[in-house]
Design a protein around this motif. Sequence first.
Motif, PDB file in Angstrom:
ATOM      1  N   LEU A 143       6.830   2.325  -9.327  1.00 18.18           N
ATOM      2  CA  LEU A 143       6.011   2.802  -8.531  1.00 18.18           C
ATOM      3  C   LEU A 143       4.736   3.702  -8.869  1.00 18.18           C
ATOM      4  O   LEU A 143       4.324   4.597  -8.708  1.00 18.18           O
ATOM      5  CB  LEU A 143       6.742   4.092  -7.757  1.00 18.18           C
ATOM      6  CG  LEU A 143       7.494   3.651  -6.817  1.00 18.18           C
ATOM      7  CD1 LEU A 143       9.177   5.256  -6.735  1.00 18.18           C
ATOM      8  CD2 LEU A 143       7.204   3.591  -4.990  1.00 18.18           C
ATOM      9  N   ASN A 144       4.795   2.670 -10.273  1.00 19.92           N
ATOM     10  CA  ASN A 144       3.683   3.401 -10.658  1.00 19.92           C
ATOM     11  C   ASN A 144       2.271   3.201 -10.349  1.00 19.92           C
ATOM     12  O   ASN A 144       2.456   1.997  -9.904  1.00 19.92           O
ATOM     13  CB  ASN A 144       3.329   2.375 -12.237  1.00 19.92           C
ATOM     14  CG  ASN A 144       4.340   2.630 -13.641  1.00 19.92           C
ATOM     15  OD1 ASN A 144       4.910   3.534 -13.263  1.00 19.92           O
ATOM     16  ND2 ASN A 144       3.924   2.068 -14.654  1.00 19.92           N
ATOM     17  N   GLY A 145       1.725   3.583 -10.400  1.00 21.25           N
ATOM     18  CA  GLY A 145       0.097   3.952  -9.561  1.00 21.25           C
ATOM     19  C   GLY A 145       0.381   4.373  -7.994  1.00 21.25           C
ATOM     20  O   GLY A 145      -0.532   4.751  -7.625  1.00 21.25           O
ATOM     21  N   GLU A 195      12.039   8.750   0.300  1.00 21.68           N
ATOM     22  CA  GLU A 195      10.566   9.072  -0.500  1.00 21.68           C
ATOM     23  C   GLU A 195       9.514   8.086   0.196  1.00 21.68           C
ATOM     24  O   GLU A 195       9.398   7.150  -0.172  1.00 21.68           O
ATOM     25  CB  GLU A 195      10.800   9.572  -1.524  1.00 21.68           C
ATOM     26  CG  GLU A 195       9.939  10.673  -2.713  1.00 21.68           C
ATOM     27  CD  GLU A 195      10.025  10.952  -3.364  1.00 21.68           C
ATOM     28  OE1 GLU A 195      11.276  10.882  -4.079  1.00 21.68           O
ATOM     29  OE2 GLU A 195       8.965  11.268  -4.122  1.00 21.68           O
ATOM     30  N   THR A 196       8.544   8.964   0.964  1.00 18.73           N
ATOM     31  CA  THR A 196       7.728   7.587   1.080  1.00 18.73           C
ATOM     32  C   THR A 196       6.250   8.181  -0.355  1.00 18.73           C
ATOM     33  O   THR A 196       6.217   8.906  -1.379  1.00 18.73           O
ATOM     34  CB  THR A 196       6.799   7.912   2.380  1.00 18.73           C
ATOM     35  OG1 THR A 196       7.534   7.862   3.005  1.00 18.73           O
ATOM     36  CG2 THR A 196       6.162   7.241   2.430  1.00 18.73           C
ATOM     37  N   PHE A 197       5.677   6.895  -0.556  1.00 19.71           N
ATOM     38  CA  PHE A 197       5.067   7.034  -1.896  1.00 19.71           C
ATOM     39  C   PHE A 197       3.790   6.258  -1.652  1.00 19.71           C
ATOM     40  O   PHE A 197       3.773   5.022  -0.357  1.00 19.71           O
ATOM     41  CB  PHE A 197       5.248   6.478  -2.922  1.00 19.71           C
ATOM     42  CG  PHE A 197       6.758   6.762  -3.387  1.00 19.71           C
ATOM     43  CD1 PHE A 197       6.206   7.869  -4.956  1.00 19.71           C
ATOM     44  CD2 PHE A 197       7.068   6.875  -2.830  1.00 19.71           C
ATOM     45  CE1 PHE A 197       6.952   7.966  -5.245  1.00 19.71           C
ATOM     46  CE2 PHE A 197       8.881   7.527  -3.909  1.00 19.71           C
ATOM     47  CZ  PHE A 197       8.701   7.758  -4.830  1.00 19.71           C
ATOM     48  N   ARG A 198       2.454   6.788  -1.661  1.00 21.38           N
ATOM     49  CA  ARG A 198       1.129   5.872  -1.500  1.00 21.38           C
ATOM     50  C   ARG A 198       0.176   5.650  -3.101  1.00 21.38           C
ATOM     51  O   ARG A 198      -0.024   6.826  -3.576  1.00 21.38           O
ATOM     52  CB  ARG A 198       0.229   6.522  -0.299  1.00 21.38           C
ATOM     53  CG  ARG A 198       0.975   6.884   0.947  1.00 21.38           C
ATOM     54  CD  ARG A 198      -0.334   6.740   2.508  1.00 21.38           C
ATOM     55  NE  ARG A 198       0.426   7.015   3.051  1.00 21.38           N
ATOM     56  CZ  ARG A 198       0.623   6.098   3.851  1.00 21.38           C
ATOM     57  NH1 ARG A 198       0.179   4.911   3.323  1.00 21.38           N
ATOM     58  NH2 ARG A 198       1.703   6.204   5.008  1.00 21.38           N
ATOM     59  N   ARG A 199      -0.574   3.988  -2.528  1.00 19.14           N
ATOM     60  CA  ARG A 199      -0.966   4.041  -3.972  1.00 19.14           C
ATOM     61  C   ARG A 199      -2.482   4.632  -3.563  1.00 19.14           C
ATOM     62  O   ARG A 199      -3.223   4.943  -3.090  1.00 19.14           O
ATOM     63  CB  ARG A 199      -2.183   2.558  -3.593  1.00 19.14           C
ATOM     64  CG  ARG A 199      -2.079   1.295  -4.527  1.00 19.14           C
ATOM     65  CD  ARG A 199      -1.853   0.506  -4.507  1.00 19.14           C
ATOM     66  NE  ARG A 199      -1.504  -0.920  -4.465  1.00 19.14           N
ATOM     67  CZ  ARG A 199      -0.685  -1.320  -5.493  1.00 19.14           C
ATOM     68  NH1 ARG A 199      -0.792  -0.882  -6.828  1.00 19.14           N
ATOM     69  NH2 ARG A 199       0.457  -1.897  -5.015  1.00 19.14           N
ATOM     70  N   GLU A 205       0.622  -1.555  -0.114  1.00 17.87           N
ATOM     71  CA  GLU A 205       0.125  -0.286   0.269  1.00 17.87           C
ATOM     72  C   GLU A 205       0.541   1.517   0.275  1.00 17.87           C
ATOM     73  O   GLU A 205       0.805   2.711  -0.253  1.00 17.87           O
ATOM     74  CB  GLU A 205      -0.920  -0.230   1.312  1.00 17.87           C
ATOM     75  CG  GLU A 205      -2.128  -0.982   1.139  1.00 17.87           C
ATOM     76  CD  GLU A 205      -2.255  -1.242   2.584  1.00 17.87           C
ATOM     77  OE1 GLU A 205      -2.665  -0.898   3.291  1.00 17.87           O
ATOM     78  OE2 GLU A 205      -1.668  -2.951   2.646  1.00 17.87           O
ATOM     79  N   ALA A 206       2.148   1.303   0.495  1.00 20.40           N
ATOM     80  CA  ALA A 206       2.622   2.282   0.794  1.00 20.40           C
ATOM     81  C   ALA A 206       5.050   1.466   0.365  1.00 20.40           C
ATOM     82  O   ALA A 206       4.938   0.666   0.916  1.00 20.40           O
ATOM     83  CB  ALA A 206       2.772   3.122   2.106  1.00 20.40           C
ATOM     84  N   TRP A 207       5.608   1.962  -0.455  1.00 21.25           N
ATOM     85  CA  TRP A 207       6.631   2.525  -0.435  1.00 21.25           C
ATOM     86  C   TRP A 207       7.366   3.477   0.595  1.00 21.25           C
ATOM     87  O   TRP A 207       7.453   4.597   0.585  1.00 21.25           O
ATOM     88  CB  TRP A 207       7.321   2.021  -1.872  1.00 21.25           C
ATOM     89  CG  TRP A 207       6.661   1.531  -2.556  1.00 21.25           C
ATOM     90  CD1 TRP A 207       5.888   0.517  -3.359  1.00 21.25           C
ATOM     91  CD2 TRP A 207       7.425  -0.690  -2.819  1.00 21.25           C
ATOM     92  NE1 TRP A 207       6.123  -0.778  -4.277  1.00 21.25           N
ATOM     93  CE2 TRP A 207       6.806  -1.191  -3.564  1.00 21.25           C
ATOM     94  CE3 TRP A 207       8.669  -0.947  -1.313  1.00 21.25           C
ATOM     95  CZ2 TRP A 207       8.093  -2.185  -3.384  1.00 21.25           C
ATOM     96  CZ3 TRP A 207       9.295  -2.102  -2.870  1.00 21.25           C
ATOM     97  CH2 TRP A 207       8.649  -2.310  -3.299  1.00 21.25           C
ATOM     98  N   ILE A 208       8.511   3.159   1.297  1.00 25.90           N
ATOM     99  CA  ILE A 208       9.657   4.587   1.634  1.00 25.90           C
ATOM    100  C   ILE A 208      11.198   3.563   0.492  1.00 25.90           C
ATOM    101  O   ILE A 208      11.867   3.007   1.019  1.00 25.90           O
ATOM    102  CB  ILE A 208       9.104   3.726   3.173  1.00 25.90           C
ATOM    103  CG1 ILE A 208       7.860   3.762   3.935  1.00 25.90           C
ATOM    104  CG2 ILE A 208      10.551   4.925   3.517  1.00 25.90           C
ATOM    105  CD1 ILE A 208       8.042   3.159   5.375  1.00 25.90           C
ATOM    106  N   SER A 253       3.806  10.417  -4.789  1.00 22.29           N
ATOM    107  CA  SER A 253       4.316  11.242  -3.582  1.00 22.29           C
ATOM    108  C   SER A 253       4.335  11.814  -2.630  1.00 22.29           C
ATOM    109  O   SER A 253       3.396  12.219  -2.971  1.00 22.29           O
ATOM    110  CB  SER A 253       5.848  11.937  -4.062  1.00 22.29           C
ATOM    111  OG  SER A 253       6.894  12.007  -3.111  1.00 22.29           O
ATOM    112  N   VAL A 254       4.140  11.426  -1.298  1.00 21.76           N
ATOM    113  CA  VAL A 254       3.260  12.172  -0.259  1.00 21.76           C
ATOM    114  C   VAL A 254       4.335  12.774   0.941  1.00 21.76           C
ATOM    115  O   VAL A 254       4.288  14.001   1.892  1.00 21.76           O
ATOM    116  CB  VAL A 254       2.242  11.330   0.815  1.00 21.76           C
ATOM    117  CG1 VAL A 254       1.083  10.902  -0.390  1.00 21.76           C
ATOM    118  CG2 VAL A 254       3.332   9.823   1.398  1.00 21.76           C
ATOM    119  N   GLU A 255       5.544  11.681   0.560  1.00 19.58           N
ATOM    120  CA  GLU A 255       7.248  12.827   1.980  1.00 19.58           C
ATOM    121  C   GLU A 255       8.365  12.876   1.225  1.00 19.58           C
ATOM    122  O   GLU A 255       8.475  11.436   0.595  1.00 19.58           O
ATOM    123  CB  GLU A 255       7.104  12.695   3.356  1.00 19.58           C
ATOM    124  CG  GLU A 255       7.342  12.926   3.950  1.00 19.58           C
ATOM    125  CD  GLU A 255       7.517  12.480   5.680  1.00 19.58           C
ATOM    126  OE1 GLU A 255       7.710  13.054   6.945  1.00 19.58           O
ATOM    127  OE2 GLU A 255       7.626  11.256   5.263  1.00 19.58           O
TER     128      GLU A 255
END
Length: 157
Positions: free
Chosen positions: A135-137, A153-157, A112-115, A140-142
Amino acid sequence: MSIIGIVAVAENYAIGKDGRLPWHYPADLKHFKETTSGHAVVMGMNTWRSLGKPLPNRLNIVLSRSAQIDRAENLIFLRSEKEAIDLAKFLRCDLFVIGGQKTYAEFAELIEAWIVTKVPQTVDDADVFMPEDFLNGFSSVETRSLSDALRVETFRR
Ligand SMILES: NC(=O)c1ccc[n+]([C@@H]2O[C@H](COP(=O)([O-])OP(=O)(O)OC[C@H]3O[C@@H](n4cnc5c(N)ncnc54)[C@H](OP(=O)(O)O)[C@@H]3O)[C@@H](O)[C@H]2O)c1
């Protein structure tokens, strides 16, 4: 309960070489420890072999379809990603997918999220990589700096 991937990736998407990390960044190891402590981590057999012992203050879940490993404190040995997810749901804790390449691929649809730690180098002779589209889909949130050279970098779906 969330399923979160955590990975350090080179500019050419390399993540490992000869069963090990091809770099040594104490700031990233500290970030990894702070982020995952108190939670469950799930890893593949090859990453387990490179660690050699359970990460302290975390429930260590090691996946293998056939291998046997010795018992140790904080260590659980399971046969499939489904077993790991069922366990984390039951425990109501976050599940950090900590690698390596094969294990990230097995969990990819469920994460659900990648750090992501962006390693500012290219590893020409690496033997394990992230897919370029992993990281498709995701959005970036932070972003924050770990040191002069490293950003996470943190990514969320
Ligand atoms: N840069 C980073 O952030 C990072 C993080 C972690 C690891 N790494 C690097 O990645 C490399 C290791 O990656 P890898 O792809 O070779 O191996 P891996 O993912 O660590 O381990 C693969 C093995 O784990 C087991 N496994 C994986 N998914 C499973 C599932 N869903 N169900 C049951 N068993 C499962 C299988 O073991 P059996 O064959 O025994 O069945 C499989 O052969 C090392 O170089 C390591 O340093 C890098």
